[in-house]
Scaffold this motif. Structure first.
Motif, mmCIF file in Angstrom:
data_model
loop_
_atom_site.group_PDB
_atom_site.id
_atom_site.type_symbol
_atom_site.label_atom_id
_atom_site.label_comp_id
_atom_site.label_asym_id
_atom_site.label_seq_id
_atom_site.Cartn_x
_atom_site.Cartn_y
_atom_site.Cartn_z
ATOM 1 N N SER A 26 0.824 -1.224 0.000
ATOM 2 C CA SER A 26 0.000 0.000 0.000
ATOM 3 C C SER A 26 0.855 1.271 0.000
ATOM 4 N N ARG A 27 2.174 1.111 0.170
ATOM 5 C CA ARG A 27 3.036 2.295 0.049
ATOM 6 C C ARG A 27 3.194 2.720 -1.411
ATOM 7 N N HIS A 28 2.987 1.789 -2.362
ATOM 8 C CA HIS A 28 3.173 2.123 -3.788
ATOM 9 C C HIS A 28 1.888 2.018 -4.595
ATOM 10 N N LEU A 29 0.867 1.391 -4.027
ATOM 11 C CA LEU A 29 -0.368 1.102 -4.766
ATOM 12 C C LEU A 29 -1.556 1.729 -4.046
ATOM 13 N N ASP A 30 -2.602 2.054 -4.807
ATOM 14 C CA ASP A 30 -3.827 2.606 -4.209
ATOM 15 C C ASP A 30 -4.641 1.447 -3.614
ATOM 16 N N THR A 31 -4.169 0.952 -2.462
ATOM 17 C CA THR A 31 -4.843 -0.146 -1.780
ATOM 18 C C THR A 31 -4.518 -0.057 -0.296
ATOM 19 N N ASP A 32 -5.092 -0.943 0.508
ATOM 20 C CA ASP A 32 -4.753 -0.939 1.932
ATOM 21 C C ASP A 32 -4.969 -2.343 2.507
ATOM 22 N N HIS A 33 -4.397 -2.559 3.672
ATOM 23 C CA HIS A 33 -4.449 -3.890 4.295
ATOM 24 C C HIS A 33 -5.890 -4.371 4.469
ATOM 25 N N ASP A 34 -6.770 -3.486 4.928
ATOM 26 C CA ASP A 34 -8.141 -3.932 5.221
ATOM 27 C C ASP A 34 -8.844 -4.421 3.962
ATOM 28 N N TRP A 35 -8.661 -3.688 2.843
ATOM 29 C CA TRP A 35 -9.300 -4.138 1.591
ATOM 30 C C TRP A 35 -8.749 -5.510 1.218
ATOM 31 N N ILE A 36 -7.417 -5.626 1.180
ATOM 32 C CA ILE A 36 -6.816 -6.886 0.718
ATOM 33 C C ILE A 36 -7.239 -8.038 1.637
ATOM 34 N N HIS A 37 -7.169 -7.804 2.944
ATOM 35 C CA HIS A 37 -7.455 -8.885 3.874
ATOM 36 C C HIS A 37 -8.924 -9.275 3.829
ATOM 37 N N SER A 38 -9.814 -8.287 3.800
ATOM 38 C CA SER A 38 -11.237 -8.627 3.833
ATOM 39 C C SER A 38 -11.710 -9.229 2.502
ATOM 40 N N ARG A 39 -11.105 -8.821 1.365
ATOM 41 C CA ARG A 39 -11.562 -9.330 0.060
ATOM 42 C C ARG A 39 -10.895 -10.641 -0.321
ATOM 43 N N THR A 40 -9.680 -10.922 0.248
ATOM 44 C CA THR A 40 -8.946 -12.114 -0.202
ATOM 45 C C THR A 40 -8.476 -13.024 0.928
ATOM 46 N N GLY A 41 -8.334 -12.503 2.138
ATOM 47 C CA GLY A 41 -7.747 -13.283 3.239
ATOM 48 C C GLY A 41 -6.232 -13.201 3.288
ATOM 49 N N ILE A 42 -5.628 -12.502 2.325
ATOM 50 C CA ILE A 42 -4.154 -12.459 2.247
ATOM 51 C C ILE A 42 -3.603 -11.384 3.192
ATOM 52 N N GLU A 43 -2.550 -11.758 3.930
ATOM 53 C CA GLU A 43 -1.857 -10.791 4.803
ATOM 54 C C GLU A 43 -0.453 -10.490 4.294
ATOM 55 N N ARG A 44 0.179 -11.490 3.700
ATOM 56 C CA ARG A 44 1.545 -11.330 3.201
ATOM 57 C C ARG A 44 1.766 -12.363 2.109
ATOM 58 N N ARG A 45 2.824 -12.166 1.350
ATOM 59 C CA ARG A 45 3.202 -13.133 0.317
ATOM 60 C C ARG A 45 4.718 -13.082 0.204
ATOM 61 N N ARG A 46 5.309 -14.076 -0.474
ATOM 62 C CA ARG A 46 6.760 -14.123 -0.645
ATOM 63 C C ARG A 46 7.111 -13.642 -2.051
ATOM 64 N N ARG A 47 8.303 -13.019 -2.143
ATOM 65 C CA ARG A 47 8.747 -12.567 -3.459
ATOM 66 C C ARG A 47 10.180 -13.028 -3.692
ATOM 67 N N ALA A 48 10.395 -13.673 -4.845
ATOM 68 C CA ALA A 48 11.740 -14.142 -5.193
ATOM 69 C C ALA A 48 12.668 -12.955 -5.403
ATOM 70 N N ALA A 49 13.925 -13.115 -4.961
ATOM 71 C CA ALA A 49 14.930 -12.060 -5.161
ATOM 72 C C ALA A 49 15.230 -11.932 -6.649
ATOM 73 N N PRO A 50 15.643 -10.749 -7.083
ATOM 74 C CA PRO A 50 16.052 -10.609 -8.495
ATOM 75 C C PRO A 50 17.103 -11.673 -8.830
ATOM 76 N N GLY A 51 16.929 -12.323 -9.957
ATOM 77 C CA GLY A 51 17.877 -13.377 -10.336
ATOM 78 C C GLY A 51 17.445 -14.769 -9.912
ATOM 79 N N THR A 52 16.466 -14.860 -9.012
ATOM 80 C CA THR A 52 15.934 -16.179 -8.630
ATOM 81 C C THR A 52 14.753 -16.500 -9.537
ATOM 82 N N GLY A 53 14.811 -17.641 -10.192
ATOM 83 C CA GLY A 53 13.758 -18.018 -11.141
ATOM 84 C C GLY A 53 13.002 -19.253 -10.695
ATOM 85 N N THR A 54 12.034 -19.618 -11.514
ATOM 86 C CA THR A 54 11.207 -20.800 -11.240
ATOM 87 C C THR A 54 12.068 -22.049 -11.056
#
Ligand code: UT7
Length: 328
Positions: free
Chosen positions: A30-58
């Motif tokens: 929500s620091r870069h996108l027009d969204t907020d924790h309450d919307w994401i959590h109430s609409r999807t159940g998601i609180e956090r997710r993992r992100r691969a480091a640059p250079g890490t692939g499938t």
């Protein structure tokens, strides 16, 4: 199956996962996108997710999850590596042969493209190859790095997807073995191809979320019901429903329609988001590690995603202990 000699079946003997170390919270987004924790959590159940480091692939996550699954099975070899992914390391060749090499294997190896249903498609295909006698032991991996195809400025998808990998070892056994895959069914409806797509010439994924949502609920319910019936199970017989982790509200709606109480619904979406082909093995590993899924439990695994594709598998769980890794 009754009688003195149960029919051959593919049996799950190992389960492994690999998640990137980097955690991205709803507040981070929500620091870069027009969204907020309450919307994401109430609409999807998601609180956090993992992100691969640059250079890490499938391939990196898939190889680590594959190694973890082999360790869980107490094995160091297999003769098939099947990688379900939408984010292969290259368009050509497939990523699976490189994953096999990194595991020290000269196994048959190919990628499978069925988007979020890829793991259930892969499980079904590998099981068929095992029971047909084409191979003895398979590593079925679901791995995706959606951070490489999601538009970070699209709040409809950027908040939903996360990166990860999960894998199982499947080997030839019998229908009454713990871990046996008793029945599977797959389906598709290509008229919905535009609902989740990287449009021709584009780099980023687009998703018509609301339309996908409605179809996910009805299709997953029908598919789960049908595979349970084919396995000879009533709703009461299902100990755990391991659905594709796309949205907590989808999981809850499907469970309600099936008549399953919430405690029989496996969910780790709060921690990892929608990890596409990795979603079901990641959820299964968390449930097995937490004791929500135990030896002898009757599981229905149900996926739905781009294509549109869907599929379900009826599996009797074993005492397999998951091995869970992280990497950058
Ligand atoms: O993995 C493969 C299968 N995928 C799925 O099954 C995904 C299924 N779909 C979904 O999970 C949901 O549709 C989403 C989570 C993607 C979206 O939730 P929704 O409740 O369906 O929202 P929506 O797209 O209908 O949008 C509702 C409103 C809109 O605003 P207006 O037009 O009502 O003013 C959106 O612009 O919410 C807005 N919106 C957001 N607001 C804050 C959409 N995304 C966001 C956001 N933050 N991240």
């Amino acid at each position: 199956m009754t009688g003195p000699h149960p029919a051959p079946a593919a049996v799950v003997t190992g389960l492994g996962t690999c998640l990137p170390e980097s955690v991205v919270t709803n507040d981070d987004l929500s620091r870069h996108l027009d969204t907020d924790h309450d919307w994401i959590h109430s609409r999807t159940g998601i609180e956090r997710r993992r992100r691969a480091a640059p250079g890490t692939g499938t391939g990196d996550l898939a190889a680590a999850a594959g190694a973890a699954a082999l360790k869980s099975a107490g094995r160091d070899d297999c003769d098939l590596v099947l990688l379900a992914t939408t984010t292969p390391d290259r368009r050509c060749p497939a990523t699976a042969p490189t994953v096999a090499s990194r595991l020290g294997l000269r196994a048959a190896a190919f990628d499978l493209s069925a988007v979020c249903s890829g793991f259930v498609y892969g499980l079904t295909a590998a099981a068929a190859m095992i029971t047909a006698g084409t191979c003895e032991r398979a590593l079925v991996i679901g791995a995706d790095v959606y951070s490489s195809i999601v538009d970070p400025t699209d709040r409809g998808t950027a908040v939903v997807f996360g990166d990860g990998a999960g894998a199982v070892v499947l080997e030839r056994g019998r229908r009454d073995d713990a871990g046996a895959l008793l029945h599977a069914e797959l389906g598709s409806d290509g008229t919905g191809a535009d609902l989740i797509t990287i449009p021709p010439g584009a780099d980023h994924l687009t998703m018509r979320g609301r339309e996908v949502y409605t179809r996910a609920v009805t299709t997953m319910t029908a598919s789960a019901r049908s595979v349970a019936e084919a396995a000879g199970w009533s709703t009461d017989d299902i100990n755990a429903f391991v659905g594709h982790q796309a949205n907590q509200r989808i999981l809850a709606s499907v469970a309600k329609r099936l008549g399953l109480p919430p405690e029989r619904v496996v969910s780790n979406i709060a921690d990892v988001g929608n990890t596409a082909a990795a979603s079901i093995p990641l959820a299964l590993a968390d449930a097995a590690a937490a004791g929500q899924v135990r030896a002898g439990d009757r599981l229905v695994l149900t996926a739905f995603g781009g294509g549109l594709t869907w599929g379900s598998a009826a599996v009797v769980w074993s005492d397999t202990e998951p091995v869970c890794e992280t990497r950058a």
